[in-house]
Scaffold this active site. Structure first.
Site, PDB file in Angstrom:
ATOM      1  N   GLY A  59     -44.687   2.104  -6.536  1.00 16.75           N
ATOM      2  CA  GLY A  59     -44.904   1.598  -7.880  1.00 16.75           C
ATOM      3  C   GLY A  59     -44.598   0.118  -7.979  1.00 16.75           C
ATOM      4  NE  ARG A 100     -44.367   6.820 -10.052  1.00 17.90           N
ATOM      5  CZ  ARG A 100     -43.558   5.978  -9.388  1.00 17.90           C
ATOM      6  NH1 ARG A 100     -43.702   5.833  -8.066  1.00 17.90           N
ATOM      7  NH2 ARG A 100     -42.651   5.292 -10.036  1.00 17.90           N
ATOM      8  CB  SER A 104     -39.488   0.887 -14.708  1.00 18.87           C
ATOM      9  OG  SER A 104     -39.425   0.017 -13.596  1.00 18.87           O
ATOM     10  CB  SER A 105     -36.066  -3.609 -15.140  1.00 19.13           C
ATOM     11  OG  SER A 105     -35.811  -3.414 -13.747  1.00 19.13           O
ATOM     12  CD  GLN A 106     -40.276  -1.034  -9.994  1.00 18.07           C
ATOM     13  OE1 GLN A 106     -41.436  -0.633 -10.146  1.00 18.07           O
ATOM     14  NE2 GLN A 106     -39.468  -0.573  -9.058  1.00 18.07           N
ATOM     15  CG  ASP A 155     -32.503   3.103  -5.388  1.00 16.43           C
ATOM     16  OD1 ASP A 155     -32.986   3.966  -6.129  1.00 16.43           O
ATOM     17  OD2 ASP A 155     -33.077   2.032  -5.119  1.00 16.43           O
ATOM     18  NE  ARG A 165     -33.535   4.185  -1.477  1.00 14.53           N
ATOM     19  CZ  ARG A 165     -33.489   3.115  -0.717  1.00 14.53           C
ATOM     20  NH1 ARG A 165     -32.930   3.180   0.481  1.00 14.53           N
ATOM     21  NH2 ARG A 165     -33.982   1.957  -1.126  1.00 14.53           N
TER      22      ARG A 165
END
Length: 968
Positions: free
Chosen positions: A64, A92, A136-138, A278, A353
């Site tokens: 993403g 998504r 999300s901050s992306q 994470d 992860r």
């Protein structure tokens, strides 16, 4: 399970690197990024940015971040762009991205696993650009990163609180470092117009999320030393260091080296992970082994990662047998320090992860079968190779010993593809191959491997066929290339199906050897060159298999396959050669290795990368292609090596040009004789601190000399496979040799690279801190070679034909050796300051001929062993192997022989015995696998007996003789 150990540089954080790559794409005058990663997200973004000016179609994978960052960057250009993504990413939600782009006058329409974007460049929105930040901050990061050089001020209004604010702060900090003015407002940000990147270079941190996976493993089961870890990191995941300390893990951080040791016991922890979600999967595994109840909270965004990490992590813990409660924002975990390993399958739901968390258990000996382990490529593609996680697929040439190697592995499950095929088809491999042909067999191999793959545990070793099509298999675990130096000789097989009946048996092997070798080299994750004659696993083999190579020392040349991992070879120097590695491979390995352990070798290109020049690594300039400027030599003299690879004379002439400079000199010439070897050795001895002498040959006959110089020379290389020179000793030989040995033992003869003697006698002499090597000495060289070997430190020797007569004349022989006029065993006797000799051939041959069928016996060849053969087989008829005639004085053959004793080497003048003799048995005094005695037995369909029994009995007698001179 051996303890885990790691030392090296973790690749750059993909979060940082992806941001830095966007910055670099906006820097018309260039921005040097001091850091790198082969993570999948990074690779896709780097490739897409590289063609943004003329590309129309881009593949962005499963990330993403990659899609969001690149979409906003591509939208700065005018045109139509197709952004292809994985099916999973396409499913998504992308409404926020579409909303932002539309606010900038850019359209984004979905297609089939792709988006079509039409842009006239960013248009002034005329009001504050609304950027959703609740999930999300992306999105906010993507806008800020791409706001360079706008002709208008850009106001950004955040809708909702900022999720993962720490990562957004990372973006702001990077942009400010690069020279961007960012004003924070009540609603969000204002970015003034016409800003340019001011930075020329940017140092990037290692990935703390990936680092944590190895640090956690070290805390449970070993030790890890991370290099180039600077203070005040930007990444919020650096918090794992404090968490480890809270849990009772020994952690030291000084001089950019972070060391994590094994905890005596782990304490439960309560942690708010809002800024570093994470960490949760790996931290949860640590908490599972801690004493008490751990509470991980503050991270509701875990529900919207690659998977719902709260559900997935809880599922992993429950399979482990851990009591865990899910929270809306995390987990509560009841630790169990004495938890016993379990076996279960685990689906990480394409979450890297989660796969790493399961990997920790695998490295600790748990039988966790992770589906789609390659998901770690998203962020840390080196992960599995560092763990040496299986299943382990053993590849190698026919006769390399894959099956016997697998069977001597202790305590692990082993599967053999040939045995699986036989079990499934109810037919022996020999018959299956004969009846159905090679093509059907190869297809069956692949199908069989694919069928058993889901049931293979990470501890399983699988022996594969030599011709299995590696390029067609899905990656499962690691590919372990088992090789022997005698692979290059070829082999004659008596009990295996013929692959090409129209060819001779040796030609059949050699025709396939080269392409198969290339295939193994291309796909192998690890390589082990097995010593000739090693039938039982020893401590050195166990170290190599476990990957525990600490303190190995020496130097090793890096090849393209090493890029797939962070080398853990324990070497003192890692050579990066510009003729063996392309620019990407050089850059990748440079970033993973400690710079003080890098040896950059100039072989093809005069231009040395700026990152090499700016570092403290060693530079080896080969003088064979071109000479460096003397100003350059003067400037870098403290870390410069000048090397020459021609002849001894060439090297001395080359070095004379730079004689006034205080550099290190490396002479690596082709050496044809012992006179030249001694001359080079004496050159080294004049200044050992500043000189290295590395002789080379086509056959690798000087490996023993390099072993003798272990610990004596600054530069000394070993190899895992073919290396860059066959004169580099193998890793096994290197590990078996003490540093700066005082004396040595050897088998002398030519050829001897196939000899079993070093493996046979290794432990015997190791008890006296003495290595045993194979030393190639030709008959005409004896008078020069033997005194030089003694001068260096030779104390004991086994001697092969045709040197036994020379050895006899060089020593005080035993009574038996006197009778035979031949010596195969030498020992230096200090009491007489001379050599004593013995012969154990008689007892060896007597053992070999026991149980032969009754009837006439023919000896084919024999040479120097004829006196011994005459004693053991007095009635045998001896024939010349080159003339084909009965030897003078030998009894004639009255009828076809029942036994033929093969005592002749392969050579152009070799004549074959008549096929019509059709002996019942061929007794080969040689055990070499390309021996013509094997081929003759195959032609005659005779029962074949190798020289192994003779060798073992000879060797036993030699040790008994040598023992007399080792006492005290």
């Amino acid at each position: 399970m051996a303890d885990f150990f790691f030392e090296g540089r973790i690749p750059t954080s993909k979060s940082l690197l992806n941001r830095a790559l966007i910055l670099k794409s906006h820097a018309p005058e260039g921005l040097q990024l001091l850091g790198g990663s082969d993570a999948e997200d990074v690779v896709f973004l780097r490739k897409s940015l590289g063609k943004i000016e003329d590309g129309k179609e881009f593949y962005l994978g499963d990330g993403g971040t990659t899609l969001r960052f690149f979409a906003l960057r591509a939208a700065r250009e005018k045109g139509q762009f197709t952004l292809k993504v994985s099916e999973r990413l396409f499913r998504r939600p992308h409404g926020a991205l579409k909303e932002i782009l539309e606010g900038l006058g850019v359209s984004l329409e979905p297609g089939h696993n792709q988006f079509v974007m039409k842009s006239r460049g960013w248009l002034d929105p005329g009001q504050a650009l609304s950027v959703p930040t609740g999930d999300s901050s992306q999105f906010a990061s993507a806008v800020v990163l791409n706001a360079w050089g706008l002709p208008y001020d850009l106001d950004i209004a955040f809708s909702g609180g900022i999720t993962s604010e720490s990562y957004f702060r990372m973006t702001l900090d990077l942009c400010r470092r690069a020279g961007m003015t960012i004003e924070e407002t009540d609603k969000g940000l204002r970015i003034p117009a016409r800003q340019r990147i001011q930075l020329k270079s940017l140092i990037l941190e290692p990935d703390f999320s990936s680092m944590f996976s190895l640090a956690a493993l070290a805390a449970l089961h070993g030790r890890a030393e991370f290099l180039s870890v600077r203070e005040n990191p930007l990444q919020p995941d650096a918090r794992f260091i404090d968490l480890l300390r809270e849990m009772g893990v020994p952690v030291e951080w000084n001089e950019e080296r972070l060391t994590v040791g094994k905890a005596a016991s782990l304490k439960a922890v309560t942690a708010d992970l809002a800024l570093c979600p994470d960490l949760v999967p790996v931290l949860s595994v640590l908490c599972a082994f801690a004493e008490g109840r751990s509470v991980l909270r503050g991270a509701p965004q875990l529900r919207h990662k690659e998977s719902d990490r709260i559900i997935s992590t809880a599922g992993l813990l429950r399979r482990m047998g851990i009591d865990v409660d899910e929270r809306p924002d995390g987990l509560e975990i009841e630790g169990s320090p004495g938890l016993a390993p379990k076996s279960f399958p685990f689906d990480p739901d394409k979450d890297h992860r989660l796969a790493m968390a399961a990997g920790i258990l695998i490295r600790m000996g748990w039988d966790v079968r992770v589906s789609e382990p390659a998901v770690v490529d998203k962020s840390f593609p080196e992960f599995w190779s560092l763990l040496h996680a299986g299943p382990h697929l053993i590849v190698g040439h026919r006769g390399a010993g894959k099956t016997s190697f697998a069977r001597r592995l202790s305590g692990v499950p082993v599967r053999d593809i040939d045995e699986e095929i036989e079990k499934n088809n109810g037919q022996k491999i020999f018959d299956f191959f004969r009846d159905r042909g090679e093509e059907v067999f190869r297809q069956t191999e692949l199908a069989t491997l694919r069928a058993i793959a889901p049931e293979l545990s990470p501890r399983t070793w699988v022996s594969l066929g030599a011709g299995l099509r590696l390029e067609e298999i899905e990656k499962v675990g690691e590919i372990f290339w088992l090789r022997r130096d005698t692979d290059r000789d070829g082999r004659v097989f008596l009990d295996r199906p013929r692959l090409d009946p129209s060819s001779d048996p040796l030609g059949e092997f050699r025709t396939r050897a080269r392409p198969r070798e290339s295939l193994y080299a291309r796909h192998a994750d690890r390589v082990y060159t097995v010593p000739e004659g090693l039938w039982e696993s020893d401590e050195i083999e166990r170290r190599i298999i476990a990957g525990d190579l600490r303190g190995t020392g020496g130097a090793v040349t890096m090849f393209p396959r090493h890029r797939r991992t962070i080398p853990q070879l324990g070497a003192g120097l890692y050579e990066l050669r510009d003729d063996l590695l392309d620019d990407d491979e050089l850059h990748s390995l440079f970033l993973k290795l400690p710079t003080e352990k890098i040896l950059y070798s100039v072989r093809r290109r005069r231009h040395i990368p700026d990152e090499i020049l700016a570092s403290d690594c060693w530079i080896d300039w080969g003088l064979d292609e071109f000479y460096p400027e003397k100003e350059f030599v003067q400037h870098l003299s403290s870390r410069l090596i000048l090397s020459s690879h021609g002849t001894l004379k060439d090297a001395l002439l080359d070095f004379r040009l730079y004689s006034k400079f205080n550099v290190h000199w490396k002479m690596s010439p082709i050496v044809e004789s012992y006179e030249d070897l001694r001359e080079g050795h004496l050159w080294w001895a004049q200044d050992p601190q500043h000189r290295s002498f590395l002789p080379r040959s086509a056959e690798g006959r000087w490996a023993w000399y390099r072993l003798w110089m272990k610990g004596r020379m600054k530069l000394n290389f070993w190899r895992e496979d073919m290396g860059s020179s066959l004169d580099q000793p193998t890793l096994s030989q290197w590990l078996a040799t003490p540093f700066s040995a005082e004396s040595f033992a050897a088998v002398l003869g030519s050829p001897v690279h196939h000899s079993w003697s070093p493996a046979e006698h290794r432990s015997f002499f190791a008890a006296h801190d003495m290595p045993f090597w194979a030393i190639d000495v030709r008959e005409g060289e004896w008078n020069k070679a033997f005194p030089f070997l003694r001068e260096l430190g030779l104390r004991f020797a086994a001697v092969t034909s045709p040197l036994k007569g020379r050895a006899f004349r060089a020593c005080e022989p035993s009574s038996l050796a006197e009778e035979l006029g031949s010596v195969n065993t030498l020992a230096w006797d200090e009491s007489i300051a001379g050599w004593r000799g013995h012969n154990t051939d008689l007892e060896g041959l007597a053992e070999a001929v026991t149980g032969l069928p009754p009837g006439p016996i023919v000896v084919w060849g024999g040479g120097g062993t004829l006196p011994v053969l005459g004693r053991v087989l007095p009635g045998a008829s001896a024939y010349s192997a080159t003339g084909g005639h009965l030897r003078q004085g030998s009894p004639p053959l009255a009828e076809a022989p029942s036994t033929l004793v093969w005592a002749a080497p392969r050579g152009g003048d070799l004549k074959w015995p008549p096929d019509s003799w059709a002996p019942e048995v061929v007794l080969d005094l040689n055990y070499k696998e390309d021996s013509p005695g094997r081929e003759y037995a195959l032609r005659c369909k005779a029962r074949y007996l190798s020289g192994e029994k003779m060798f073992r009995e000879q060797a036993r007698g030699q040790r008994q003789y040598w023992q007399k001179f080792l006492k005290g």
